[in-house]
Design an enzyme around this catalytic site. Structure first.
Site, PDB file in Angstrom:
ATOM      1  N   ARG A   1       9.875  -9.628  -7.954  1.00 56.07           N
ATOM      2  CA  ARG A   1      10.323  -9.348  -6.452  1.00 56.07           C
ATOM      3  C   ARG A   1      10.473 -10.590  -5.501  1.00 56.07           C
ATOM      4  O   ARG A   1      10.808 -10.619  -4.533  1.00 56.07           O
ATOM      5  CB  ARG A   1       8.788  -8.582  -6.067  1.00 56.07           C
ATOM      6  CG  ARG A   1       8.776  -7.833  -4.611  1.00 56.07           C
ATOM      7  CD  ARG A   1       7.576  -7.357  -4.142  1.00 56.07           C
ATOM      8  NE  ARG A   1       7.490  -6.742  -2.998  1.00 56.07           N
ATOM      9  CZ  ARG A   1       6.958  -7.060  -1.886  1.00 56.07           C
ATOM     10  NH1 ARG A   1       6.148  -8.171  -2.103  1.00 56.07           N
ATOM     11  NH2 ARG A   1       7.139  -6.513  -0.836  1.00 56.07           N
TER      12      ARG A   1
ATOM     13  N   ILE B   1      11.200  -5.689   3.410  1.00 57.14           N
ATOM     14  CA  ILE B   1      10.950  -5.481   1.983  1.00 57.14           C
ATOM     15  C   ILE B   1       9.565  -4.506   2.065  1.00 57.14           C
ATOM     16  O   ILE B   1       8.561  -5.091   2.385  1.00 57.14           O
ATOM     17  CB  ILE B   1      11.044  -6.347   1.047  1.00 57.14           C
ATOM     18  CG1 ILE B   1      10.807  -5.840  -0.303  1.00 57.14           C
ATOM     19  CG2 ILE B   1       9.826  -7.345   1.302  1.00 57.14           C
ATOM     20  CD1 ILE B   1      11.116  -6.910  -1.491  1.00 57.14           C
ATOM     21  N   SER B   2       9.722  -3.270   1.598  1.00 61.25           N
ATOM     22  CA  SER B   2       8.264  -2.260   1.554  1.00 61.25           C
ATOM     23  C   SER B   2       7.219  -3.226   0.749  1.00 61.25           C
ATOM     24  O   SER B   2       7.627  -3.539  -0.155  1.00 61.25           O
ATOM     25  CB  SER B   2       8.730  -1.040   1.198  1.00 61.25           C
ATOM     26  OG  SER B   2       9.557  -0.381   2.097  1.00 61.25           O
ATOM     27  N   GLN B   3       6.316  -2.651   1.327  1.00 63.20           N
ATOM     28  CA  GLN B   3       5.007  -3.169   0.549  1.00 63.20           C
ATOM     29  C   GLN B   3       5.100  -2.524  -1.171  1.00 63.20           C
ATOM     30  O   GLN B   3       5.470  -1.337  -0.949  1.00 63.20           O
ATOM     31  CB  GLN B   3       3.821  -2.788   1.191  1.00 63.20           C
ATOM     32  CG  GLN B   3       3.209  -1.293   0.953  1.00 63.20           C
ATOM     33  CD  GLN B   3       1.703  -1.532   1.764  1.00 63.20           C
ATOM     34  OE1 GLN B   3       1.819  -1.158   2.867  1.00 63.20           O
ATOM     35  NE2 GLN B   3       0.558  -1.357   0.757  1.00 63.20           N
TER      36      GLN B   3
END
Length: 214
Positions: free
Chosen positions: A39, A65-67
């Site tokens: 990530r 960027i989504s959790q």
């Protein structure tokens, strides 16, 4: 770029997976994908320490960027099976795209932010992830490639676009966060050409899905 994945970052991913388990993410394949994908390569390298926290993070162009929890939850709700054809609305950083690819899906993904589209398409190529990337309007979907087994929307939609419902196979699943300021995660299953069942899976916060953006 794979050499940039170190013992430290692999260790941080293992910790992240353990944290997601405490938040009731249970699908082994989803957890395995989260543990495998680096990530930190999807955000600015100067923010490495944030990459494996369970938080969203800015990636430019007013996008995030989504959790990891949100990515894992949406992936779990989608019930991805190998070789399924999946439409993703909102490529963003490409992180969710890679999770879908790790789950064995054939991914078609749309991004409306031009700069982000080119940046992410190049990154996916560098990481040897093979997605079908498109620059365009997520509300319209990809009618030329329909129907899809599953559709995943990764931005906050004020309503459920009819075009996406139409492009879903009968028996297919649409996972979409619906709402203006905050969103409710909704899961639609297509029962027939005109009938859908709907389940709700809690409140989330996404960047908005904008209309008519070129």
């Amino acid at each position: 770029m794979q050499h940039l994945d170190t013992y430290k970052t692999k260790g941080l991913r293992k910790k992240l997976v353990e944290e997601l388990k405490t938040k009731e993410i249970t699908c082994p394949k989803v957890l395995s994908a989260i543990e495998k994908i680096p990530r930190h390569l999807f955000i600015d390298s100067s923010f490495l320490e944030f990459a494996y926290q369970d938080k969203a993070f800015p990636i430019g162009e007013d996008q995030t960027i989504s959790q990891p929890y949100t990515v894992a939850k949406q992936s779990e709700l989608l019930q991805v099976k190998s070789k399924e054809k999946i439409l993703e609305i909102g490529t963003g950083s490409g992180y969710q795209t890679c999770v879908l690819l790790e789950l064995g899906a054939k991914v078609f993904t749309i991004e409306r932010q031009r700069n982000l589209y080119f940046k992410t398409k190049e990154l996916l190529t560098q990481l040897n992830y093979n997605a079908n990337c498109f620059y365009g309007d997520g509300y319209a979907g990809l009618p030329n490639f329909a129907p899809f087994d599953k559709i995943l929307v990764t931005c906050g939609a004020p309503f459920v676009p009819d075009a996406l419902k139409e492009q879903l196979k009968i028996g297919g699943i649409l996972v979409i966060p619906v709402g203006e300021n905050a969103q409710q995660m909704q899961v639609y299953t297509k029962q027939s050409d005109t009938e859908f069942s709907c389940e709700e899976h809690g409140d989330f916060k996404f960047v908005p899905m904008l209309e008519n953006r070129k």
